[in-house]
Design a protein around this motif. Sequence first.
Motif, PDB file in Angstrom:
ATOM      1  N   GLU A   1       0.831  -1.208   0.000  1.00 18.97           N
ATOM      2  CA  GLU A   1       0.000   0.000   0.000  1.00 18.97           C
ATOM      3  C   GLU A   1       0.864   1.255   0.000  1.00 18.97           C
ATOM      4  O   GLU A   1       0.556   2.228  -0.671  1.00 18.97           O
TER       5      GLU A   1
ATOM      6  N   VAL B   1       2.264   1.706  -3.502  1.00 13.17           N
ATOM      7  CA  VAL B   1       1.221   2.115  -4.446  1.00 13.17           C
ATOM      8  C   VAL B   1       0.920   3.593  -4.276  1.00 13.17           C
ATOM      9  O   VAL B   1       0.816   4.341  -5.242  1.00 13.17           O
TER      10      VAL B   1
ATOM     11  N   ARG C   1       1.448   6.411  -7.088  1.00 11.18           N
ATOM     12  CA  ARG C   1       0.348   7.245  -7.574  1.00 11.18           C
ATOM     13  C   ARG C   1       0.691   8.715  -7.457  1.00 11.18           C
ATOM     14  O   ARG C   1       0.363   9.507  -8.330  1.00 11.18           O
TER      15      ARG C   1
END
Length: 58
Positions: free
Chosen positions: A23, A26, A30
Amino acid sequence: MNLQNQDKKEGIEYGEMSRAGVERKVKAGRWRYFVIFMLLLIIEVLIALYVHDDFIRP
């Protein structure tokens, strides 16, 4: 001894550790793509507004 068994002995859940790491990666990915997108968008808008020649915008 594999990593999963070693982490369980130390009291760390293997699934939780890997999920948090994924997480975090990610979210970092992003953010990076969003910044790149915004820079490219600004460049495109500036080209559209201020560049009026026969090479870039024929």
